[in-house]
Motif scaffolding. Structure first.
Motif, PDB file in Angstrom:
ATOM      1  N   TYR A 379       0.791  -1.220   0.000  1.00  0.00           N
ATOM      2  CA  TYR A 379       0.000   0.000   0.000  1.00  0.00           C
ATOM      3  C   TYR A 379       0.826   1.274   0.000  1.00  0.00           C
ATOM      4  O   TYR A 379       0.457   2.259  -0.615  1.00  0.00           O
ATOM      5  CB  TYR A 379      -0.954  -0.005   1.202  1.00  0.00           C
ATOM      6  CG  TYR A 379      -2.194  -0.811   0.951  1.00  0.00           C
ATOM      7  CD1 TYR A 379      -3.436  -0.218   0.913  1.00  0.00           C
ATOM      8  CD2 TYR A 379      -2.124  -2.180   0.708  1.00  0.00           C
ATOM      9  CE1 TYR A 379      -4.579  -0.948   0.662  1.00  0.00           C
ATOM     10  CE2 TYR A 379      -3.259  -2.920   0.459  1.00  0.00           C
ATOM     11  CZ  TYR A 379      -4.481  -2.299   0.436  1.00  0.00           C
ATOM     12  OH  TYR A 379      -5.597  -3.031   0.174  1.00  0.00           O
ATOM     13  N   ASN A 430      -7.603   6.430  -0.577  1.00  0.00           N
ATOM     14  CA  ASN A 430      -7.412   5.814   0.735  1.00  0.00           C
ATOM     15  C   ASN A 430      -7.297   6.849   1.837  1.00  0.00           C
ATOM     16  O   ASN A 430      -7.858   6.689   2.925  1.00  0.00           O
ATOM     17  CB  ASN A 430      -6.149   4.949   0.723  1.00  0.00           C
ATOM     18  CG  ASN A 430      -6.419   3.535   0.250  1.00  0.00           C
ATOM     19  OD1 ASN A 430      -7.556   3.091   0.263  1.00  0.00           O
ATOM     20  ND2 ASN A 430      -5.385   2.849  -0.158  1.00  0.00           N
ATOM     21  N   ASP A 443      -6.734  -0.617  -3.101  1.00  0.00           N
ATOM     22  CA  ASP A 443      -5.356  -0.983  -3.384  1.00  0.00           C
ATOM     23  C   ASP A 443      -4.769  -0.049  -4.433  1.00  0.00           C
ATOM     24  O   ASP A 443      -5.290   0.036  -5.553  1.00  0.00           O
ATOM     25  CB  ASP A 443      -5.283  -2.421  -3.888  1.00  0.00           C
ATOM     26  CG  ASP A 443      -3.864  -2.935  -3.935  1.00  0.00           C
ATOM     27  OD1 ASP A 443      -3.116  -2.477  -4.805  1.00  0.00           O
ATOM     28  OD2 ASP A 443      -3.525  -3.781  -3.095  1.00  0.00           O
TER      29      ASP A 443
END
Length: 529
Positions: A379, A430, A443
């Motif tokens: 990540y 994210n 992802d």
């Protein structure tokens, strides 16, 4: 001697001059070939499209062009320029189609009458062989046989029949299997592992209905940035045609300047970036993500990363601080250093067990760099600042290198720039969307793949072909809906801003081409006698 060893020994200047000498030698040789055979320059895709639609650019299908194309693309890619081999591979495939037709006619001339041979020498059959060869080039370059067929149908051929589709598909299948047996051997057959950018995951990554909006936004960004890239390439090509191409020595000086600029950036920029601890790569613990992401047991790591290191017990290795990392056992650090090298993650002067993010992108080949951007489950092993800096530099280098007097393609640069866009967008989702709404993390590697498709579609204005090729080169068909959305929005936005790159190059190179639709500026004009 590897880049890491050179930097460790303080021989950065020696590495620079060595790389510069090799790159200059290869590029100047490639430029010399183009000066002797001008048709070998560039990717050849616009010329092949024009040829399949009735035009006949000078010496496009000669055997000297094929030899120059093969040698030139080897020189360009081997020199480390921001180019790729896929475009020239398509042209080489088309040239092989013509060569096979001429060879068959030559052999048959010993056994048949002239009337039958004359019937074989016609534009329809010749362009049929060129279509099969160009599609086989895509099949071999991307390991994507279906994508090769779709490229001919969507972009290259304006008229085709069901018989032509069958012949093209058979050619692509043969090219694919021949390449497979040459690389993998005949002992086993597993096409699932024979992909250009295999995405190896230990768990499934899900996306949800609310992500459709973010797919569309990424497509819009791909269309905008793809159009900006087209403007850079087109305007650079116009200046090159006007001021550089008329004189051979100017082409040589241009090549020297681009090579020097590229080697300076590739050699010295990574060395000025700091080192990164590989806790993201060595720990499957969710505590790794506490600094940036919400605790999430759904976060997964690639099997190739977690499987090699999961048996090593090293709690202090999970901590991000250098003090705790240096206290880890030597055997653990050796294992991590060996693993990083196997994953094409570069140290560039960093201590053992650490790595340089910028070098991980610059100190590798174009295909490996794309694979690093597509790497899933990792990540934050590449941070947004690094990716943005690399993407901007690569954008400029690829834009000014395209069209230089050497055989080269633009597909790898498109995948690279789009991969940077998508991975940064995934990090943004994210950090500011998923974490804020307490949703499962997205992802960045998946978003990098989607960004590559969006940028390629936004620049080349191809949709179905790109969607299928992206599925075939990654082997992940679960992402088809997401890819469909991004490429469609990218094409819509790109069409609204500029012309597609290949069709614009057709116009600049004065290759006759009748578009499939009337230009919008003519829809509201009235003509009379």
């Amino acid at each position: 001697m590897s880049d890491d060893t050179v930097v460790e020994n303080g021989q950065l200047a020696a590495a620079f001059f060595f790389n510069l000498a090799v790159a200059l030698g290869l590029v100047l040789f490639g430029v010399l070939i183009v000066l002797m055979e001008p048709a070998a320059a560039g990717s050849g895709i616009p010329e092949v499209i024009g040829y399949l639609n009735g035009a006949a650019p000078a010496r496009l299908m000669s055997w000297t062009t094929m030899v120059g194309k093969v040698i030139g693309v080897i020189c360009a890619v081997g020199a480390g320029l921001c180019v790729g081999p896929e475009g020239p591979t398509i042209h080489i495939g088309a040239l092989l189609g013509v060569a096979i037709l001429n060879f068959c006619i030559f052999v048959l001339s010993f056994f048949t009458k002239d009337n039958f041979l004359k019937s074989l020498r016609n534009d329809v059959d010749e362009r049929g062989f060129v279509s099969c060869g160009a599609a086989a080039g895509i099949s071999a370059a991307f390991r994507a046989p279906t994508g090769g067929v779709l490229f001919c149908l969507e972009e290259a051929i304006s008229f085709f029949t069901s018989k032509m589709i069958s012949r093209v598909y058979l050619t692509c299948a043969v090219a694919y299997y021949v390449l497979y047996f040459l690389e993998e051997g005949a002992s086993r057959f597993d096409s699932s592992s024979f992909t250009e950018f295999q995405l190896d995951l230990s768990c499934h990554i899900s996306y949800y209905a609310q992500d459709i909006f973010w797919f569309a936004v990424l497509g819009v960004l791909g269309g905008v940035i793809g159009s900006l890239f087209n403007l850079l390439v087109i305007n650079t090509t116009k200046l090159r045609i006007k001021y550089i191409n008329p004189r051979g020595y100017r082409r040589v000086l241009e090549a020297i300047g681009i090579v020097v600029l590229t080697i300076i950036i590739v050699t010295f920029v990574p060395y000025n970036f700091g080192c990164t601890l590989p806790t993201q790569l060595t720990s499957h613990s969710t505590s790794v993500f506490n600094d940036t992401y919400r605790d999430d047991t759904e976060i997964c790591m690639p099997d190739s990363i977690w499987g090699d290191l999961s048996g090593q017990a090293c709690p202090q290795c999970y901590n991000r601080t250098k003090d705790n990392w240096s206290a880890a056992p030597d055997e653990w650090q050796d294992k991590v250093a060996e693993f990083l090298e196997s994953q094409h993650i570069r140290r560039a002067g960093c201590p053992k067990g650490q790595y340089n993010e910028m070098a991980t992108l610059f100190y590798v080949s174009g295909h490996t760099g794309v694979g690093n951007l597509f790497k899933q489950g990792t990540y934050d092993y590449l941070h947004a600042g690094t990716i943005i800096g690399y993407g901007v530099l690569y954008f400029i280098l690829a834009g000014i290198t395209a069209g230089m007097s050497i055989a080269s393609g633009l597909v790898v640069p498109m995948l690279t720039i789009g991969g940077c866009l998508g991975r940064v967008w995934g990090i943004f989702i994210n950090t500011y969307v998923k974490r804020h709404n307490q949703e499962y993390g997205a992802d960045p590697g998946t978003w990098a793949m989607l960004g590559a498709a969006a940028f390629w579609s936004g620049s080349g204005r191809i949709t179905v072909t790109i969607a299928v090729i992206m599925l075939e080169i990654t082997g992940k068909f679960r992402f088809l809906p997401a890819i469909m959305i991004t490429v469609i929005f990218a094409k819509w936005v790109g069409d609204w801003l500029t012309h597609g790159l290949y069709h614009e190059l057709l116009h600049i190179k004065h290759i006759p081409f009748l578009a499939d639709a009337v230009p919008k500026r003519l829809l509201f004009k009235v003509f009379g006698e």
